[in-house]
Design a protein around this motif. Structure first.
Motif, mmCIF file in Angstrom:
data_model
loop_
_atom_site.group_PDB
_atom_site.id
_atom_site.type_symbol
_atom_site.label_atom_id
_atom_site.label_comp_id
_atom_site.label_asym_id
_atom_site.label_seq_id
_atom_site.Cartn_x
_atom_site.Cartn_y
_atom_site.Cartn_z
ATOM 1 N N THR A 163 0.825 -1.218 0.000
ATOM 2 C CA THR A 163 0.000 0.000 0.000
ATOM 3 C C THR A 163 0.854 1.261 0.000
ATOM 4 O O THR A 163 0.449 2.302 -0.521
ATOM 5 C CB THR A 163 -0.945 -0.006 1.219
ATOM 6 O OG1 THR A 163 -1.770 -1.162 1.135
ATOM 7 C CG2 THR A 163 -1.808 1.232 1.281
ATOM 8 N N THR A 164 2.046 1.182 0.556
ATOM 9 C CA THR A 164 2.941 2.334 0.557
ATOM 10 C C THR A 164 3.892 2.287 -0.650
ATOM 11 O O THR A 164 4.189 3.309 -1.257
ATOM 12 C CB THR A 164 3.719 2.419 1.888
ATOM 13 O OG1 THR A 164 4.308 1.136 2.178
ATOM 14 C CG2 THR A 164 2.780 2.780 3.017
ATOM 15 N N TYR A 165 4.328 1.090 -1.021
ATOM 16 C CA TYR A 165 5.243 0.943 -2.165
ATOM 17 C C TYR A 165 4.601 1.475 -3.453
ATOM 18 O O TYR A 165 5.226 2.217 -4.217
ATOM 19 C CB TYR A 165 5.586 -0.541 -2.318
ATOM 20 C CG TYR A 165 6.550 -0.896 -3.433
ATOM 21 C CD1 TYR A 165 7.922 -0.987 -3.197
ATOM 22 C CD2 TYR A 165 6.091 -1.199 -4.724
ATOM 23 C CE1 TYR A 165 8.801 -1.354 -4.213
ATOM 24 C CE2 TYR A 165 6.961 -1.557 -5.741
ATOM 25 C CZ TYR A 165 8.316 -1.638 -5.480
ATOM 26 O OH TYR A 165 9.186 -2.001 -6.480
ATOM 27 N N LEU A 168 4.344 5.336 -3.846
ATOM 28 C CA LEU A 168 5.703 5.908 -3.899
ATOM 29 C C LEU A 168 6.297 5.684 -5.289
ATOM 30 O O LEU A 168 6.963 6.563 -5.847
ATOM 31 C CB LEU A 168 6.599 5.272 -2.832
ATOM 32 C CG LEU A 168 6.292 5.648 -1.364
ATOM 33 C CD1 LEU A 168 7.077 4.745 -0.401
ATOM 34 C CD2 LEU A 168 6.612 7.119 -1.087
ATOM 35 N N ILE A 181 5.680 11.547 5.276
ATOM 36 C CA ILE A 181 4.841 10.387 5.587
ATOM 37 C C ILE A 181 4.003 10.765 6.805
ATOM 38 O O ILE A 181 4.543 11.010 7.894
ATOM 39 C CB ILE A 181 5.696 9.136 5.909
ATOM 40 C CG1 ILE A 181 6.678 8.791 4.767
ATOM 41 C CG2 ILE A 181 4.794 7.963 6.285
ATOM 42 C CD1 ILE A 181 6.076 8.177 3.545
ATOM 43 N N LEU A 187 1.202 1.242 8.267
ATOM 44 C CA LEU A 187 1.506 1.715 6.912
ATOM 45 C C LEU A 187 2.653 2.721 6.943
ATOM 46 O O LEU A 187 3.595 2.638 6.150
ATOM 47 C CB LEU A 187 0.270 2.377 6.282
ATOM 48 C CG LEU A 187 -0.621 1.496 5.391
ATOM 49 C CD1 LEU A 187 -1.056 0.233 6.099
ATOM 50 C CD2 LEU A 187 -1.814 2.263 4.875
ATOM 51 N N GLY A 188 2.549 3.700 7.850
ATOM 52 C CA GLY A 188 3.515 4.788 7.880
ATOM 53 C C GLY A 188 4.947 4.305 8.046
ATOM 54 O O GLY A 188 5.851 4.774 7.342
ATOM 55 N N GLY A 191 6.137 2.992 4.899
ATOM 56 C CA GLY A 191 6.356 4.100 3.967
ATOM 57 C C GLY A 191 7.708 4.751 4.197
ATOM 58 O O GLY A 191 8.420 5.095 3.239
ATOM 59 N N ALA A 195 10.483 4.664 1.308
ATOM 60 C CA ALA A 195 10.875 5.945 0.703
ATOM 61 C C ALA A 195 12.366 6.197 0.943
ATOM 62 O O ALA A 195 13.069 6.699 0.057
ATOM 63 C CB ALA A 195 10.025 7.077 1.279
ATOM 64 N N LEU A 243 2.401 11.248 1.708
ATOM 65 C CA LEU A 243 1.598 10.029 1.786
ATOM 66 C C LEU A 243 0.850 10.059 3.112
ATOM 67 O O LEU A 243 1.470 10.034 4.180
ATOM 68 C CB LEU A 243 2.515 8.799 1.694
ATOM 69 C CG LEU A 243 1.805 7.456 1.564
ATOM 70 C CD1 LEU A 243 1.048 7.357 0.248
ATOM 71 C CD2 LEU A 243 2.818 6.311 1.665
ATOM 72 N N THR A 245 -1.313 8.364 5.722
ATOM 73 C CA THR A 245 -1.728 7.027 6.188
ATOM 74 C C THR A 245 -2.661 7.095 7.397
ATOM 75 O O THR A 245 -2.937 6.070 8.014
ATOM 76 C CB THR A 245 -0.505 6.151 6.574
ATOM 77 O OG1 THR A 245 -0.023 6.543 7.873
ATOM 78 C CG2 THR A 245 0.633 6.269 5.571
#
Ligand code: NAP
Ligand code: ZN
Ligand code: ZN
Length: 353
Positions: A163-165, A168, A181, A187-188, A191, A195, A243, A245
């Motif tokens: 979900t983060t990949y 990004l 982030i 999630l964070g 991320g 990142a 992003l 989250t």
């Protein structure tokens, strides 16, 4: 059909309790998997408590699944008995629509078969997730796990990781990009790790001052406390990409101001409530606001391979199956460092003793 031990929410207002789910015998294209670990995602809570208004009870949550293949159908070619594999947020899709053809099955026009709170494409039966001892799924929706990765930390890659990949990558975050982030949870924290691995300059934007040291340890270069009004002012027009989250309602306008010209803020957190938006927060710097949902099978495999290559896993706290209700309460008070993962293998052994 075989009965499997699980835990389920029977209503939006009651804790999860022991439950039995039926799993089909593996068909020709199916793999049967003994679940070893399953991550606890905030989406599990939104669903178990019917916060999005779409839950069919009973629901067995869990879509960050890592396990071992125990049986395969006659036509399975991608996986073998004994392989360590993963299942993320969906177990099937129509396979023919334009989005499936593009490898973006999560946006299937024919309707995704989600890993839980959904229906199987094959027989229309309810799907049940990873808070259970075993699962059966079509091989095309089962991921390969790099052999070097520690397994409990790998489970959260199947949702929090992808979900983060995916956003990004989509927004081409890399060297020279200033990334924020928002929310240092499951999630964070993924991320931040991803990142940073992409070479970006990463800032964690958090409401929890106690998380600053962890943010830096996870790879962030700086930390912005969202309640510090002066610091927020100093970061106006600063970021190329944010992003978001955050799981609870918050004022998007406050954070959009932090974007520089042409900056984008992508929402992956899904608070159930509608949140008002001021148009001039976008127009003033030609900013954009968008959303993103997990990732397709091909990109999920790419993410797992990337994590294998860079030895990236989630920071986890392992819990027993009977600690899930308590874990939900701790997640809701932002007291998770940074993902709870259920030791499903121990749950199975406990039942067998
Ligand atoms: P999580 O572990 O609970 O993390 C959420 C973080 O948001 C918290 O750690 C906290 O970070 C911050 N937060 C929580 N309440 C807040 C509040 N009232 N105001 C401001 N910040 C707050 O949850 P998660 O598992 O990472 O999931 C986050 C969200 O993403 C959920 O809504 C989930 O349903 C959604 N999700 C979406 C996708 C997708 O595909 N789009 C996939 C998975 C999950 P700080 O303490 O640092 O402020
Ligand atoms: Zn999730
Ligand atoms: Zn489709």
């Amino acid at each position: 059909m075989t009965n499997m031990n699980a835990i389920a929410a029977l209503s939006a207002t009651t804790p999860l309790v022991p439950f039995q789910v039926e799993r089909r015998q593996p068909g020709q294209h199916d793999v049967a998997i003994d679940i070893l670990y399953c991550g606890v995602c905030h989406s599990d809570i939104h669903t178990a408590r019917n916060e999005w208004g779409n839950t069919t009870f009973p629901v067995v949550p869990g879509h960050e699944i890592v396990g071992r293949v125990t049986a395969i159908g006659a036509h399975v070619s991608k996986h073998r008995i004994g392989d360590i594999v993963g299942i993320g947020c969906f177990v099937d899709s129509c396979r023919t629509c334009v989005n499936c053809a593009a490898g973006e099955e999560q946006y299937c026009e024919g309707g995704v078969a989600w890993t839980y709170n959904s229906r199987e494409k094959s027989d229309g039966r309810p799907t049940y997730g990873g808070y259970s001892t075993a699962i059966v799924a079509d091989e095309s929706y089962v991921l390969r796990i790099p052999t070097n990765l520690e397994l409990s930390g790998t489970a959260p890659l199947l949702c929090a990781g992808i979900t983060t990949y995916s956003p990004l990558k989509y927004w081409e975050v890399g060297p020279g990009t200033r990334v924020g982030i928002m929310g240092l949870g499951g999630l964070g924290h993924m991320g931040v790790k991803l990142a940073a691995a992409f070479g970006a300059e990463v800032t964690v934007i958090s409401g929890s001052p106690t998380k600053e040291a962890d943010a830096r340890r996870l790879g962030a270069h700086s930390f912005l406390l969202s309640s510090d009004e002066a610091a927020m002012q100093r970061h106006k027009n600063h970021f190329d990409f944010i992003l978001d989250t955050v799981s609870a309602p918050h004022d998007y306008n406050r954070y959009l101001q932090l974007l520089r010209l042409n900056g984008n803020m992508t929402l992956v957190g899904i608070p159930p409530e509608a949140i008002p938006l001021r148009a001039n927060m976008l127009t003033g710097r030609r900013r954009s606001l968008s959303g993103s949902l997990i990732g397709g099978i091909r990109e999920t495999q790419e993410m797992l391979d990337f994590c294998g290559h860079h030895n990236i896993v989630s920071d986890v706290e392992i819990i027993r199956m009977d600690q899930v209700n308590e874990a939900y309460d701790r997640i809701l008070s932002s007291d998770v460092r940074y993902r709870f993962v259920i030791d499903v293998d121990a749950f199975r052994q406990g039942i067998q003793q």
